[in-house]
Design a protein around this motif. Structure first.
Motif, PDB file in Angstrom:
ATOM      1  N   ALA A 144      -3.807   3.811   8.359  1.00 34.15           N
ATOM      2  CA  ALA A 144      -3.516   4.029   6.941  1.00 34.15           C
ATOM      3  C   ALA A 144      -3.263   2.701   6.240  1.00 34.15           C
ATOM      4  CB  ALA A 144      -2.318   4.956   6.786  1.00 34.15           C
ATOM      5  N   ARG A 182      -6.667   1.162   5.611  1.00 29.03           N
ATOM      6  CA  ARG A 182      -7.429   1.885   4.574  1.00 29.03           C
ATOM      7  C   ARG A 182      -6.873   1.651   3.177  1.00 29.03           C
ATOM      8  NH1 ARG A 182      -6.934   5.873   8.270  1.00 29.03           N
ATOM      9  NH2 ARG A 182      -5.382   6.986   7.056  1.00 29.03           N
ATOM     10  N   LYS A 183      -5.562   1.589   3.067  1.00 30.63           N
ATOM     11  CA  LYS A 183      -4.939   1.550   1.744  1.00 30.63           C
ATOM     12  C   LYS A 183      -4.666   0.146   1.216  1.00 30.63           C
ATOM     13  CE  LYS A 183      -2.620   6.001   2.251  1.00 30.63           C
ATOM     14  NZ  LYS A 183      -1.347   6.704   2.100  1.00 30.63           N
ATOM     15  N   THR A 184      -4.800  -0.868   2.055  1.00 29.45           N
ATOM     16  CA  THR A 184      -4.478  -2.233   1.636  1.00 29.45           C
ATOM     17  C   THR A 184      -5.670  -2.870   0.948  1.00 29.45           C
ATOM     18  OG1 THR A 184      -2.838  -2.493   3.384  1.00 29.45           O
ATOM     19  CG2 THR A 184      -3.736  -4.514   2.432  1.00 29.45           C
ATOM     20  N   ALA A 185      -5.492  -3.223  -0.304  1.00 36.10           N
ATOM     21  CA  ALA A 185      -6.564  -3.870  -1.068  1.00 36.10           C
ATOM     22  C   ALA A 185      -6.750  -5.324  -0.636  1.00 36.10           C
ATOM     23  CB  ALA A 185      -6.256  -3.796  -2.560  1.00 36.10           C
ATOM     24  N   GLU A 235      -6.844  -7.326   2.164  1.00 34.13           N
ATOM     25  CA  GLU A 235      -6.932  -7.240   3.623  1.00 34.13           C
ATOM     26  C   GLU A 235      -6.375  -8.465   4.331  1.00 34.13           C
ATOM     27  OE1 GLU A 235     -10.805  -6.151   4.957  1.00 34.13           O
ATOM     28  OE2 GLU A 235     -10.857  -4.329   3.730  1.00 34.13           O
ATOM     29  N   ASP A 249       2.171   7.941   5.655  1.00 33.32           N
ATOM     30  CA  ASP A 249       0.708   7.904   5.509  1.00 33.32           C
ATOM     31  C   ASP A 249       0.247   8.753   4.329  1.00 33.32           C
ATOM     32  OD1 ASP A 249       0.605   6.281   7.695  1.00 33.32           O
ATOM     33  OD2 ASP A 249      -0.461   7.695   8.986  1.00 33.32           O
ATOM     34  N   HIS A 250       0.946   9.876   4.110  1.00 37.21           N
ATOM     35  CA  HIS A 250       0.639  10.782   2.993  1.00 37.21           C
ATOM     36  C   HIS A 250       1.909  10.906   2.147  1.00 37.21           C
ATOM     37  CE1 HIS A 250      -3.062  11.848   5.054  1.00 37.21           C
ATOM     38  NE2 HIS A 250      -2.342  11.986   6.157  1.00 37.21           N
ATOM     39  N   ALA A 258       0.814  -1.214   0.000  1.00 38.91           N
ATOM     40  CA  ALA A 258       0.000   0.000   0.000  1.00 38.91           C
ATOM     41  C   ALA A 258       0.848   1.264   0.000  1.00 38.91           C
ATOM     42  CB  ALA A 258      -0.930   0.001   1.217  1.00 38.91           C
ATOM     43  N   ALA A 259       2.087   1.181   0.462  1.00 35.99           N
ATOM     44  CA  ALA A 259       2.991   2.341   0.456  1.00 35.99           C
ATOM     45  C   ALA A 259       3.661   2.534  -0.903  1.00 35.99           C
ATOM     46  CB  ALA A 259       4.058   2.191   1.540  1.00 35.99           C
ATOM     47  N   GLU A 260       3.527   1.565  -1.778  1.00 31.50           N
ATOM     48  CA  GLU A 260       4.109   1.619  -3.126  1.00 31.50           C
ATOM     49  C   GLU A 260       5.605   1.939  -3.108  1.00 31.50           C
ATOM     50  OE1 GLU A 260       1.327   4.535  -4.812  1.00 31.50           O
ATOM     51  OE2 GLU A 260       0.461   2.869  -5.955  1.00 31.50           O
ATOM     52  N   LEU A 292       3.620   2.940   7.401  1.00 33.90           N
ATOM     53  CA  LEU A 292       2.222   3.379   7.409  1.00 33.90           C
ATOM     54  C   LEU A 292       1.648   3.111   8.792  1.00 33.90           C
ATOM     55  CD1 LEU A 292       0.890   1.903   4.032  1.00 33.90           C
ATOM     56  CD2 LEU A 292       1.560   4.259   4.504  1.00 33.90           C
TER      57      LEU A 292
END
Length: 195
Positions: A157, A160-163, A165, A185-186, A35-37, A153
């Motif tokens: 975060a 929220r951002k992890t597809a 789960e 996080d941002h 999710a942090a790419e 993260l």
């Protein structure tokens, strides 16, 4: 603990500055949850390093998966397998990180789509070259590197951002050790944690 606010471009500059201070071949690991790419940050570092005259070889842990028979032995959504059996960290060390010191690396080992060896050819790393690896769950395995970066993260975060789960429990006991620890996080407003 002090956190220095940055922009994404300023974070890239910090990493480039750290690498530019190191002589010879340099191994850099950029780690973070998917999710942090981390690959996006690694890609952004390539051109600034090349502008300084450093040759860069990009490698992704996604190209060092273990065979599906191992990864998926306990099903497609087993978080323990994701944490311990999904990625071939030993293969990454054997084929990339250890031989990088001598100037040759294998840029990929496994093709997940075909579930077969990628048949990639070894590539040379010049004397001042940089081997830049992105991936996840790498920094508690003591992989050899001259510079390590972790994109952290917060639990909220990450959720929220992890597809996927089902992977979340894999990060519960993950305690990375990194040279640069970045609150992420941002991504447009990262924060560099300073001691």
């Amino acid at each position: 603990m002090k956190v220095r606010p940055l922009t994404f471009d300023a974070l890239v500059a910090v990493i480039v500055d750290q690498v530019s201070e190191l002589d010879g071949r340099v191994r850099v690991l950029i780690d973070g949850a998917p999710a942090a790419e981390p690959g996006k940050l690694a890609d952004a570092v390539v051109e600034p390093l090349r502008a300084l005259g450093r040759s860069v070889r990009r490698v992704s842990l996604e190209d060092f998966l273990r065979p599906a028979s191992v990864r998926l032995e306990h099903g497609r959504t087993d978080s323990y397998s994701y944490r311990h059996d999904w990625f071939d960290y030993k293969g990454l060390q054997r084929e990339v990180l250890d031989p990088a010191v001598d100037g040759r690396v294998l840029p990929s080992l496994w093709n997940a789509a075909t579930d077969r060896a990628s048949r990639a050819e070894y590539v040379d790393v010049p004397e001042n070259g940089v081997v830049l690896v992105d991936g996840t769950l790498m920094l508690d395995r003591w992989l050899p590197a001259e510079l390590t970066v972790h994109l952290w993260l917060s639990p909220g975060a990450l959720r929220r951002k992890t597809a996927e789960e089902w992977t979340l429990p894999a990060f519960d006991d993950y305690e990375p050790v990194a040279d640069l620890f970045v609150r992420y996080d941002h991504p447009e407003r990262p924060g560099l944690v300073e001691a």
